[in-house]
Design a protein around this motif. Structure first.
Motif, PDB file in Angstrom:
ATOM      1  N   SER A   1       5.001   1.394  16.152  1.00 32.25           N
ATOM      2  CA  SER A   1       4.678   1.040  14.975  1.00 32.25           C
ATOM      3  C   SER A   1       3.450   0.282  14.946  1.00 32.25           C
ATOM      4  O   SER A   1       3.083   1.176  13.730  1.00 32.25           O
ATOM      5  CB  SER A   1       5.524  -0.591  14.606  1.00 32.25           C
ATOM      6  N   SER A   2       2.402   0.667  15.843  1.00 33.60           N
ATOM      7  CA  SER A   2       1.046   0.228  15.669  1.00 33.60           C
ATOM      8  C   SER A   2       0.845   1.339  15.253  1.00 33.60           C
ATOM      9  O   SER A   2      -0.717   1.479  14.832  1.00 33.60           O
ATOM     10  CB  SER A   2       0.846  -0.745  16.677  1.00 33.60           C
ATOM     11  N   ARG A   3       0.761   2.199  15.277  1.00 32.81           N
ATOM     12  CA  ARG A   3       0.241   3.632  14.609  1.00 32.81           C
ATOM     13  C   ARG A   3       1.016   4.459  13.466  1.00 32.81           C
ATOM     14  O   ARG A   3       0.817   5.879  13.487  1.00 32.81           O
ATOM     15  CB  ARG A   3       0.571   4.622  16.800  1.00 32.81           C
ATOM     16  N   ILE A   4       2.135   3.750  12.842  1.00 35.75           N
ATOM     17  CA  ILE A   4       2.450   4.635  11.640  1.00 35.75           C
ATOM     18  C   ILE A   4       2.376   3.385  10.091  1.00 35.75           C
ATOM     19  O   ILE A   4       2.162   2.199  10.748  1.00 35.75           O
ATOM     20  CB  ILE A   4       4.125   4.033  12.037  1.00 35.75           C
ATOM     21  N   THR A   5       1.345   3.980   9.535  1.00 31.75           N
ATOM     22  CA  THR A   5       0.960   3.770   8.205  1.00 31.75           C
ATOM     23  C   THR A   5       2.208   4.147   7.080  1.00 31.75           C
ATOM     24  O   THR A   5       2.389   5.248   7.432  1.00 31.75           O
ATOM     25  CB  THR A   5      -0.043   4.169   7.173  1.00 31.75           C
ATOM     26  N   THR A   6       2.988   3.340   6.261  1.00 26.72           N
ATOM     27  CA  THR A   6       3.530   4.068   5.298  1.00 26.72           C
ATOM     28  C   THR A   6       2.503   3.260   3.654  1.00 26.72           C
ATOM     29  O   THR A   6       2.168   2.647   3.407  1.00 26.72           O
ATOM     30  CB  THR A   6       5.037   3.006   4.827  1.00 26.72           C
ATOM     31  N   ILE A   7       2.519   5.104   3.566  1.00 28.70           N
ATOM     32  CA  ILE A   7       1.628   4.992   2.353  1.00 28.70           C
ATOM     33  C   ILE A   7       1.810   4.288   0.562  1.00 28.70           C
ATOM     34  O   ILE A   7       1.079   4.506  -0.212  1.00 28.70           O
ATOM     35  CB  ILE A   7       0.498   6.397   2.114  1.00 28.70           C
ATOM     36  N   MET A   8       3.108   4.789   0.873  1.00 28.36           N
ATOM     37  CA  MET A   8       3.808   3.995  -0.798  1.00 28.36           C
ATOM     38  C   MET A   8       3.909   5.712  -1.504  1.00 28.36           C
ATOM     39  O   MET A   8       3.412   4.951  -2.736  1.00 28.36           O
ATOM     40  CB  MET A   8       4.025   3.363  -1.253  1.00 28.36           C
ATOM     41  N   ASN A   9       4.246   6.311  -1.992  1.00 23.89           N
ATOM     42  CA  ASN A   9       3.229   7.844  -2.142  1.00 23.89           C
ATOM     43  C   ASN A   9       3.228   7.548  -3.584  1.00 23.89           C
ATOM     44  O   ASN A   9       4.030   7.270  -3.720  1.00 23.89           O
ATOM     45  CB  ASN A   9       3.710   9.429  -1.799  1.00 23.89           C
ATOM     46  N   SER A  10       2.192   8.130  -4.147  1.00 24.61           N
ATOM     47  CA  SER A  10       2.127   7.927  -6.298  1.00 24.61           C
ATOM     48  C   SER A  10       1.156   9.272  -6.408  1.00 24.61           C
ATOM     49  O   SER A  10       0.323   9.413  -6.191  1.00 24.61           O
ATOM     50  CB  SER A  10       2.042   6.640  -6.232  1.00 24.61           C
ATOM     51  N   ILE A  11       1.898   8.807  -7.731  1.00 22.31           N
ATOM     52  CA  ILE A  11       0.631   9.304  -8.995  1.00 22.31           C
ATOM     53  C   ILE A  11       0.104   8.237  -9.495  1.00 22.31           C
ATOM     54  O   ILE A  11      -0.047   7.390  -9.454  1.00 22.31           O
ATOM     55  CB  ILE A  11       1.170  10.432  -9.373  1.00 22.31           C
ATOM     56  N   ASP A  12      -0.830   8.915 -10.109  1.00 22.59           N
ATOM     57  CA  ASP A  12      -2.138   7.455 -11.448  1.00 22.59           C
ATOM     58  C   ASP A  12      -0.767   7.131 -11.919  1.00 22.59           C
ATOM     59  O   ASP A  12      -1.265   7.628 -13.110  1.00 22.59           O
ATOM     60  CB  ASP A  12      -2.812   8.079 -11.788  1.00 22.59           C
ATOM     61  N   SER A  13       0.096   6.709 -11.693  1.00 23.97           N
ATOM     62  CA  SER A  13       0.840   5.808 -12.593  1.00 23.97           C
ATOM     63  C   SER A  13       0.530   5.216 -13.514  1.00 23.97           C
ATOM     64  O   SER A  13       1.252   4.803 -15.333  1.00 23.97           O
ATOM     65  CB  SER A  13       2.040   4.931 -11.820  1.00 23.97           C
TER      66      SER A  13
END
Length: 365
Positions: A158-170
């Motif tokens: 888990s320490s080697r994972i980042t969840t970035i929450m993919n988005s556009i310019d909302s």
């Protein structure tokens, strides 16, 4: 200053605010960002959404035909080989990813993308390569929680994972939605030939991943039923012509590719957004505009479908043309819109930048 390179198959226009925001954030951490990408080919090129920016370094991709499958391969090692770190696509066919991970040396290597096989089944070879990429990478940047969970299941700490929450310019879309009134948006559409009355919207690329042929068949069904459903299409792609017969019948208004202001004009008056194929970042547009989405029980939606709650923001028809036509009929009547309080705030580019930045800090300790 340390140097971080991010490699992409190509950079669509919607990624520009992210990369520009990330570059500014990393400068404050003493890291210079370089974005290296191929140029779009095939279906991607037909979308007409490729970014042009002074900071973007491009290379010409190589084409490879394997039976009926055409691969566009970017190989840019000469541009990033001296960087302190490189982040490459999590993709079994990526030459850059295989090269960076096989010959890491002192360089730190990250992978980013869907991570889980959301959008298509993996063959045995691609699946094995992509699992090896995850285990071999110093850090994994997953678009959404489902991808992060997949990485953990195949053995990434888990320490080697980042969840970035993919988005556009909302935020840009929300600002444009506020700036335009319903009357001005309608006037803009009327000037482009959209008839007055209720309508559904399709926003995005017009290619096989979105199942445009399926959509055209649903429009045929509605025509045979004498339904008055009208569809406004904002987008371009290699299957634009597939909707030509429905446009000739007056069922569809084809507006072509458009920017944020065009998107706001279309979404402001839409009763619902339709997409029988891959649901991706259109989920963010739906949250920003508070417009429900109509889709199908298709197993290959992109990670961003996780933003939407079934039967609240997203209405999922059976994977059948007649069932989808029924859902379009219901949606065009305005019967699907949830109450205002049911809509969460859309994910933002600013939050995505900060999440990615935190992952880069762990990649480059």
């Amino acid at each position: 200053m340390r140097e971080l390179a991010i490699v992409q198959p190509y950079v669509p226009q919607y990624r520009v605010p992210f990369f520009e925001g990330l570059s500014r954030a990393l400068q404050a951490d003493g890291v210079t960002l370089r974005v290296i990408a191929g140029t779009p080919t095939g279906a991607q090129q037909a979308r007409a959404d490729a970014a042009q920016a002074d900071w973007l370094e491009t290379v010409t991709p190589r084409g490879l035909d394997i039976g009926p499958r055409h691969l566009s391969l970017t190989y840019s090692r000469s541009l990033w080989r001296d960087a302190n770190a490189v982040i490459v696509p999590h993709q079994g066919t990526s030459l850059d990813a295989v090269s960076a991970l096989a010959y890491r040396g002192s360089r730190r290597v990250g992978v980013w993308g869907h991570i889980a096989p959301y959008t298509s089944p993996l063959n045995v070879i691609d699946g094995a390569i992509e699992r090896w990429q995850l285990r071999r990478a110093h850090h994994v940047f997953a678009y959404m929680p489902g991808g992060a969970e997949f990485a953990r299941r195949v053995g990434v700490e888990s320490s080697r994972i980042t969840t970035i929450m993919n988005s556009i310019d909302s935020a840009e879309l929300e600002s444009e939605l506020t700036r335009q009134s319903a009357a001005s948006a309608r006037a803009s559409l009327r000037a482009r030939g959209v008839p007055d009355g209720r309508y559904l919207a399709y926003v995005g690329g017009l290619d096989e991943s979105k199942r445009i042929t399926f959509l055209a068949r649903a429009l045929d069904v509605l025509h045979d039923r004498n339904s008055n459903v009208h569809l406004v299409v904002l987008g371009s792609g290699e299957q634009s012509g597939t909707l030509g017969p429905a446009a000739a019948r007056g069922q569809v208004s084809l507006l072509g590719y458009g920017g944020t202001a065009d998107k706001a004009s279309v979404l402001l008056g839409a009763e619902a957004v339709v997409n029988p194929g891959r649901i991706g970042l259109i989920a963010v547009d739906c949250l920003a505009s508070r417009t429900p989405l109509i889709t199908t029980e298709w197993p290959w939606h992109a990670p961003e479908v996780e933003y939407l709650t079934k039967d609240v923001h997203m209405y999922v028809a059976a994977n059948d043309v007649d069932a989808f036509a029924d859902a379009m009929d219901r949606g065009a009547s305005g019967a699907l819109a949830p109450a205002d309080e049911a809509w969460p705030a859309p994910p933002t580019i600013q939050a995505m930048v900060q999440s990615f930045r935190s992952g880069v800090r762990r990649l480059l300790p």
